[in-house]
Design a protein around this motif. Structure first.
Motif, PDB file in Angstrom:
ATOM      1  N   LEU A  18       0.833  -1.208   0.000  1.00  0.00           N
ATOM      2  CA  LEU A  18       0.000   0.000   0.000  1.00  0.00           C
ATOM      3  C   LEU A  18       0.861   1.249   0.000  1.00  0.00           C
ATOM      4  O   LEU A  18       0.527   2.240  -0.658  1.00  0.00           O
ATOM      5  N   ALA A  19       1.984   1.195   0.718  1.00  0.00           N
ATOM      6  CA  ALA A  19       2.900   2.331   0.729  1.00  0.00           C
ATOM      7  C   ALA A  19       3.503   2.549  -0.654  1.00  0.00           C
ATOM      8  O   ALA A  19       3.655   3.691  -1.114  1.00  0.00           O
ATOM      9  N   ALA A  20       3.835   1.446  -1.348  1.00  0.00           N
ATOM     10  CA  ALA A  20       4.402   1.570  -2.691  1.00  0.00           C
ATOM     11  C   ALA A  20       3.374   2.167  -3.659  1.00  0.00           C
ATOM     12  O   ALA A  20       3.737   2.952  -4.545  1.00  0.00           O
ATOM     13  N   LEU A  21       2.111   1.811  -3.504  1.00  0.00           N
ATOM     14  CA  LEU A  21       1.072   2.388  -4.354  1.00  0.00           C
ATOM     15  C   LEU A  21       0.983   3.890  -4.175  1.00  0.00           C
ATOM     16  O   LEU A  21       0.693   4.629  -5.125  1.00  0.00           O
ATOM     17  N   ASP A  22       1.215   4.356  -2.959  1.00  0.00           N
ATOM     18  CA  ASP A  22       1.146   5.792  -2.694  1.00  0.00           C
ATOM     19  C   ASP A  22       2.323   6.537  -3.316  1.00  0.00           C
ATOM     20  O   ASP A  22       2.259   7.759  -3.505  1.00  0.00           O
ATOM     21  N   GLN A  23       3.387   5.794  -3.632  1.00  0.00           N
ATOM     22  CA  GLN A  23       4.591   6.438  -4.158  1.00  0.00           C
ATOM     23  C   GLN A  23       4.611   6.494  -5.686  1.00  0.00           C
ATOM     24  O   GLN A  23       5.454   7.186  -6.265  1.00  0.00           O
ATOM     25  N   VAL A  24       3.722   5.749  -6.342  1.00  0.00           N
ATOM     26  CA  VAL A  24       3.720   5.724  -7.809  1.00  0.00           C
ATOM     27  C   VAL A  24       2.458   6.389  -8.331  1.00  0.00           C
ATOM     28  O   VAL A  24       1.419   6.402  -7.678  1.00  0.00           O
TER      29      VAL A  24
END
Length: 789
Positions: A208-214
């Motif tokens: 979920l954190a990676a989704l927020d970064q892309v």
């Protein structure tokens, strides 16, 4: 791109071994190899066990010892080592590789010393897995299942437009395939898509954190069985909270969980499990594993979770919604339920056109009252007050006082005036015509309601059949893709089915539009909000409120001689009951009275009684009033009038009235012909429609059987696309004709009843008994006994 996404996503599947047992003449030990342990895999394990156990029971005694049920470590070396151990295990007779990576490892080996069934080969070309000309693996001891190439991304982009898409892939899979991210990026460029690979481990927070970064516009979700149920739900909700459209490789089950869309149906895993079991059975019965067909029959259907779509403000376009199965759709509850009878009864109570006819009748009743008033005593009262100047009053000789207030009462009574009596009679006839015209409107409203209701049932049926036909075309497209993958079909064959899907989608949209239009029309007839939602009840020949449910009707229709007499009877009934004829009869009566009045005008005078009463109520001012000026005065007399010379008008009026009478009498005869013609023609059409019901059902059954046979032949390469298209079109036409046959008959029945001036919905048991009594009497007059055959 679709191949790479499938390879990426389905390799995340872990299909752990199942335990099956059975009794038979031979004992077989089967080893199972999975990529690794997944916590969300128990349902697949149980399903695989059930399929193998159920299929082999009674033929073999199946053993699956714990030491030959192997879960590897998600690495290619670990999976290869586990496969080697099973190949040399002295008790193992056959090996099943349950997962994508283990299946790939087994399929690319050429030194298999035991039969191996590789359960999941995602893409033969990308994985370098060969296929023989006979459709088998062509590799000694190898049988594999090649899943059909999906079009998930293309379908996903039909639902919502995007250019950057996150691909959530199992982290061990990403580690096992070096360069996967670069390969995806290159493949995405061919379709104008930028994929972003995001590994998913055992915990969901980093994902979920990676989704927020892309910066992505959509998410493609591969199977994530390594996640716990709690983390899986957190992932689904996280995508919704971020308002990201999502598409599941796994399909239906994850769409139900909250992923926005997916294609694989509910029974997809069961079909794979059954194919694994069938291949095992064939091998144990002596077939060469390398000769078993590798192609897996395709099956897909788009599923959309509308609750998720609404939550992220995504609304599928028409062309997608027509083919999709909508889950968690926001259904508008039906506010009412109508049957054929209740719809007709409601219409004749509340229809606005009928309300207009009621007002017309009510207004016409006043015309009769006005005509009648002319024949009654007429009394007029008058009051006069005048003031003149003083000089005029003084010079008036007592007849013109300066101020005068006088009153007058006049009575007039026609003793005889033929024009007035004629008008009264004519207005009564015209009013009777209005009443009959109102009854005609009543019958028309009842017919419109009945036909519209039946047309709605027909429109719903057409929409259902068109959707089913679209589903058949989708299956045929998947067959074509399999044929292309094995080299028995050209790309043009696939394009032809894709074109057919576009045409079928248009047919579904048109059918849906037609249903909506008919629903609006029925609501208008019932004076309801035009887009009010309502439920319908099916109508049939055996509905008790219809005359067709009467068994005693059959003898009058069972041969052409009886049917001919029956048509004569119904024509007689129609002529007697026709409201149009009754309305025109009233007009004929009015015109005859008009002609009679014109004839009498030559010799009948008008005689009236007239009386008046005058009184001077007061005088004042200058001027002398002679004695008796203020006394009450009255007069009474008879007035006789006879027109001696009218310039020939009376001759013209009489001639005109005679011509008008001849016209309406001719119109009446023409109308009687039309009424009888409608009944007789309608009965012929109704009879043909009745015969078509059984014939169309037989034709539809034969067409369905032919389609199934042709589909099977097409899948085996024994039939061409032209053959299948022809079979499908024939089946579609036959299904439409069979489904509509009963509605067509009921529509014709309603038209016959309208022509006959009666509807079954409003007849009592006594009315029906009287109808059959008249029918029996009519047959008796013709000398034909309907009970004889």
């Amino acid at each position: 791109m679709p191949r790479l996404v499938v390879l990426l996503t389905a390799l995340a599947l872990t299909l752990p071994p199942g335990l099956a047992s059975g009794q038979g003449t031979s004992t077989v030990t089967i080893g199972f190899l999975s990529d690794g342990p997944y916590p969300r895999h128990m349902q697949w394990t149980e399903l695989l066990q059930d399929e193998i156990r159920g299929l082999l029971s009674g033929e073999f005694e199946l053993r699956i010892p714990a030491d030959v049920t192997v879960e590897a470590d998600f690495t290619v070396p670990g999976i290869e080592a586990a496969l080697d151990r099973l190949l040399v295990h002295p008790e193992v007779d056959l090996i099943v590789t349950c997962s994508p990576i283990s299946s790939h490892v087994a399929a690319v080996r050429r030194n298999l010393t035991k039969p191996v069934v590789a359960a999941i080969i995602l893409d033969q070309e990308l994985q370098g897995v060969g296929m023989a000309e006979d459709g088998g693996s062509g590799v000694n001891n190898l049988s594999y299942i090649a899943l059909p190439e999906p079009d998930d991304i293309l379908v996903f982009r039909e639902i919502v437009s995007f250019d950057r898409m996150a691909v959530l892939a199992n982290e061990p899979l990403v580690d096992a395939i070096p360069g996967l991210s670069q390969t995806l990026r290159i493949a995405g460029q061919t379709i104008g898509l930028e994929p972003v690979l995001i590994p998913v481990g055992l915990a969901i927070e980093p994902t979920l954190a990676a989704l927020d970064q892309v910066d992505v516009e959509a998410v493609y979700v591969t199977p994530q069985f390594q996640l716990s149920e709690e983390d899986w739900q957190r992932l689904v909700q996280g995508l919704i909270d971020r308002r990201l459209p999502s598409f599941s490789w796994f399909g239906w089950s994850e769409v139900v969980d909250g992923i926005m869309a997916g294609q694989r149906p509910e029974r997809f895993t069961q079909r794979v499990a059954r194919r694994v079991a069938l291949n095992i059975q064939s091998i144990l019965l002596g077939e060469d594993p390398s000769s078993l067909p590798v192609a897996f029959p395709p099956q897909s259907r788009l599923f959309i979770n509308m609750a998720t779509a609404r939550a992220i403000d995504v609304y599928p376009p028409w062309k997608v919604e027509t083919e999709a199965e909508l889950i968690a759709e926001e259904v508008r509850l039906a506010e009412r339920e109508w049957s054929l009878e209740s719809a007709v009864r409601e219409a004749v109570q509340v229809n606005l056109d009928l309300g207009v006819a009621d007002r017309t009748v009510a207004a016409g009743a006043n015309d009769v009252a006005i005509a009648r008033a002319e024949l009654l005593p007429q009394i007029d009262l008058g009051l006069e007050w005048s003031v003149i100047d003083r000089d005029q009053a003084e010079s008036g000789a007592g007849f013109r006082p300066q101020q005068l207030l006088a009153g007058q009462a006049t009575l007039t009574q026609l003793i005889y005036a033929d024009p007035a009596w004629a008008n009264y009679s004519i207005q009564k006839s015209i009013q009777e015509s209005r009443v009959q015209e109102r009854e005609t409107v009543w019958l028309d409203v009842a017919l419109d309601a009945a036909v519209t209701y039946l047309n709605l049932l027909k429109a719903k049926t057409i929409e259902r059949i068109e959707r089913e036909n679209l589903s058949i075309t989708r299956s045929n497209l998947e067959f074509a893709r399999v044929r292309r993958s094995v080299g028995t079909a050209s790309p043009g064959e696939v394009y032809r089915w894709e074109s057919q899907i576009a045409n079928n989608r248009q047919a579904v949209i048109n059918a849906n539009s037609l249903r909506n239009l008919v629903e609006i029309e029925l609501n208008q007839l019932l004076n309801r909000p035009l887009e009010e939602v309502f439920a319908t009840v099916e109508a049939g020949l055996t509905d008790p409120q219809l005359l067709t449910s009467e068994s005693r009707l059959a003898p009058y229709l069972d041969n052409r001689w009886n049917f001919r007499v029956f048509r004569g009877f119904m024509a007689q009934e129609a002529l007697a009951a026709s409201t149009e004829l009754k309305a025109l009869d009233a007009i004929v009566a009015a015109q005859r009275r008009t002609l009679k009045a014109a004839d009498r005008s030559f010799y009948l005078p008008t005689l009236a009684l007239q009386a008046s009463l005058d009184d001077v109520l007061s005088t004042s001012g200058a001027g002398t009033v002679f004695p008796g000026f203020e006394d009450l005065r009255w007069t009474i007399g008879l007035a006789l009038a006879y027109p001696v010379l009218t310039g020939g008008a009376r001759f013209s009026v009489k001639s005109q009235a005679a011509e008008e009478l001849a016209r309406v009498e001719t119109e009446r005869r023409a109308l009687a012909q039309r009424v009888e013609s409608r009944v007789r023609a309608g009965l012929h059409t109704m009879g043909a429609a009745l015969a078509n019901i059984d014939l169309s059902r037989d034709a539809a059954a034969a067409a369905r059987n032919n389609l199934e046979l042709t589909q099977d032949s097409y899948g085996r390469g024994a039939a061409s696309i032209i053959d299948l298209l022809d079979a499908q079109n024939t089946a579609l036409i036959a299904e439409l004709q069979a489904a509509n046959a009963i509605y067509d008959f009921l529509v014709e029945l309603m038209k016959v009843e309208r022509a006959a001036g009666r509807f079954d919905f409003f007849t009592s048991v006594e009315d029906r008994d009287e109808f059959f009594d008249r029918l029996d009497g009519y047959f008796s007059e013709t000398g034909i006994e309907p009970s004889r055959r």
